[in-house]
Design an enzyme around this catalytic site. Structure first.
Site, PDB file in Angstrom:
ATOM      1  N   ASN A  66       0.856  -1.186   0.000  1.00 36.25           N
ATOM      2  CA  ASN A  66       0.000   0.000   0.000  1.00 36.25           C
ATOM      3  C   ASN A  66       0.893   1.236   0.000  1.00 36.25           C
ATOM      4  O   ASN A  66       1.476   1.578   1.021  1.00 36.25           O
ATOM      5  CB  ASN A  66      -0.895  -0.045   1.248  1.00 36.25           C
ATOM      6  CG  ASN A  66      -1.764   1.196   1.375  1.00 36.25           C
ATOM      7  OD1 ASN A  66      -1.865   1.989   0.446  1.00 36.25           O
ATOM      8  ND2 ASN A  66      -2.382   1.359   2.536  1.00 36.25           N
ATOM      9  N   LYS A  68       0.035   4.222  -0.289  1.00 33.39           N
ATOM     10  CA  LYS A  68      -0.688   5.364   0.293  1.00 33.39           C
ATOM     11  C   LYS A  68      -0.511   6.600  -0.584  1.00 33.39           C
ATOM     12  O   LYS A  68      -0.388   6.483  -1.801  1.00 33.39           O
ATOM     13  CB  LYS A  68      -0.226   5.611   1.730  1.00 33.39           C
ATOM     14  CG  LYS A  68      -0.249   4.343   2.583  1.00 33.39           C
ATOM     15  CD  LYS A  68      -0.104   4.636   4.039  1.00 33.39           C
ATOM     16  CE  LYS A  68       0.043   3.344   4.796  1.00 33.39           C
ATOM     17  NZ  LYS A  68      -0.087   3.488   6.222  1.00 33.39           N
ATOM     18  N   GLU A 164      -6.992   4.244   7.775  1.00 33.79           N
ATOM     19  CA  GLU A 164      -6.878   5.685   7.504  1.00 33.79           C
ATOM     20  C   GLU A 164      -8.163   6.213   6.874  1.00 33.79           C
ATOM     21  O   GLU A 164      -8.570   7.343   7.124  1.00 33.79           O
ATOM     22  CB  GLU A 164      -5.643   5.953   6.627  1.00 33.79           C
ATOM     23  CG  GLU A 164      -4.367   5.843   7.457  1.00 33.79           C
ATOM     24  CD  GLU A 164      -3.153   5.330   6.714  1.00 33.79           C
ATOM     25  OE1 GLU A 164      -3.128   5.412   5.471  1.00 33.79           O
ATOM     26  OE2 GLU A 164      -2.222   4.839   7.382  1.00 33.79           O
ATOM     27  N   SER A 284       3.637  -2.341  10.338  1.00 34.83           N
ATOM     28  CA  SER A 284       5.093  -2.255  10.520  1.00 34.83           C
ATOM     29  C   SER A 284       5.838  -3.521  10.116  1.00 34.83           C
ATOM     30  O   SER A 284       6.879  -3.852  10.693  1.00 34.83           O
ATOM     31  CB  SER A 284       5.433  -1.863  11.965  1.00 34.83           C
ATOM     32  OG  SER A 284       4.905  -0.580  12.247  1.00 34.83           O
TER      33      SER A 284
END
Ligand code: PEP
Length: 333
Positions: A66, A68, A164, A284
């Site tokens: 991802n 983002k 998010e 993470s």
């Protein structure tokens, strides 16, 4: 390092169960079974013991990247080059999700087996549609991108319900459920993200939160043609406290949640779907810690944020698939 007492035993049980399953149960190849066709849980010693660790998925290891809202034209080209140069194993499915503006570039540049995902798509939130298809996503919706457009461009995957989006853009469980059903209606494969905040974990609400997120999806996926569970819906378990923080969930925490998600699918959708649905861990993950998590029986892959922006690291994470297959004792897909 991850050598938890009893873990090897769990892996052995998982491997044995998987082997017996593969021998005894014919694999489904068509659309997902309807809830009315649910099958009784196999009466293996593991199932009888209701050992959550024994519910191993049967799908191919899948890693998502991802990106983002990151990247420039130049940095994206560099990343695509690094990915293409990486030596990717053939036992992993890989899906990268660039920002919308770079999807075309990624689709044109990436070699097989890379696939591409959008990071979101739209559906009208207030719409009530008894068919659960919500086929009203083009029109006066400034700034949005529709599932129909993704389908038109041949973009095979979409990430929905990322924390998010849920938190910054206030997307409710119901809205995410509608988006998933609608994306499936348009034939898109979906990675749907679920996960708890630190506060929710500390107050013992982790599974309540996740089950509510899953239920909202289950309420909308009607298991009719193009709107089914199964290998086309991947669940990404992403504890919010682990996303972008460098604080990885422990292997035991991940395994426990994944096994409970799989059991929830077995109890609330079908045994078939529980087996076929791939459950990724995200939070993470990096090139150093991926192997420890990949060893776990219920981990079918990763959803990676920060480390997916470094081509070499991302390829290493994808190749943790080999560690997974070896650990769970089944031949690679
Ligand atoms: C994510 O945002 O999906 C994610 C897992 O991010 P990171 O890997 O950076 O924690």
């Amino acid at each position: 390092m991850m050598t938890v007492m009893g873990f090897d035993v769990a892996l052995m049980l998982a491997g044995a169960l998987e082997a017996s399953r593969e021998g005894a149960i014919a694999r489904r190849t068509g659309a997902s079974m309807r809830p009315s066709h649910r099958r009784a849980i196999a009466s293996t010693p593991c199932a009888r013991a209701r050992d959550v660790r024994a519910r191993v998925g049967s799908g191919k290891f899948i890693v998502g990247g991802n990106w983002k809202c990151n990247g420039s034209r130049a940095s994206v080209r560099e990343l695509l080059r690094e990915l293409n140069e990486g030596a990717l194993g053939d036992n992993v499915e890989v899906v990268v999700a660039p920002p919308f503006l770079f999807i075309d570039d990624a689709m044109a540049t990436l070699r097989k087996p890379y696939q591409v995902a959008a990071q979101n798509c739209w559906v009208e939130p207030g719409l009530v549609d008894p068919t659960h298809h919500y086929d009203s996503d083009t029109g006066a919706f400034t700034g949005e991108v529709s599932a129909e457009m993704l389908e038109d461009l041949g973009i095979p995957w979409v990430i929905l319900g990322h924390s998010e989006r849920r938190n910054l853009f206030k997307e409710s469980n119901e809205f995410v459920g509608k988006k998933v059903a609608h994306a499936r209606y348009h034939g898109l494969n979906v990675i749907v993200c679920v996960g708890e905040t630190l506060e929710e974990r500390e107050s013992g609400k982790t599974m309540d939160v996740i089950f509510a997120q899953l239920q909202a999806v289950a309420d909308e996926i009607d298991d009719k043609e193009h709107s089914s569970w199964g290998s086309q819906v991947v669940i990404a378990y992403e504890p919010i406290w682990a996303i972008g923080t460098g604080k990885v969930a422990t292997p035991d925490q991940v395994q426990e949640v994944h096994a409970k998600i799989r059991k929830w699918l077995a109890d609330n959708v079908s045994e078939e779907v529980a087996r076929e649905t791939r459950i990724q861990y995200g939070g993470s993950v990096n090139a150093q810690n991926c192997a420890d998590i990949a060893r776990l029986s219920d981990i079918d892959g990763f959803l990676v944020g920060g480390a997916s922006l470094k081509g070499e690291d991302f390829v290493k994470i994808c190749n943790a698939s080999s560690v997974h297959y070896k650990a769970v004792g089944r031949a690679r897909k």
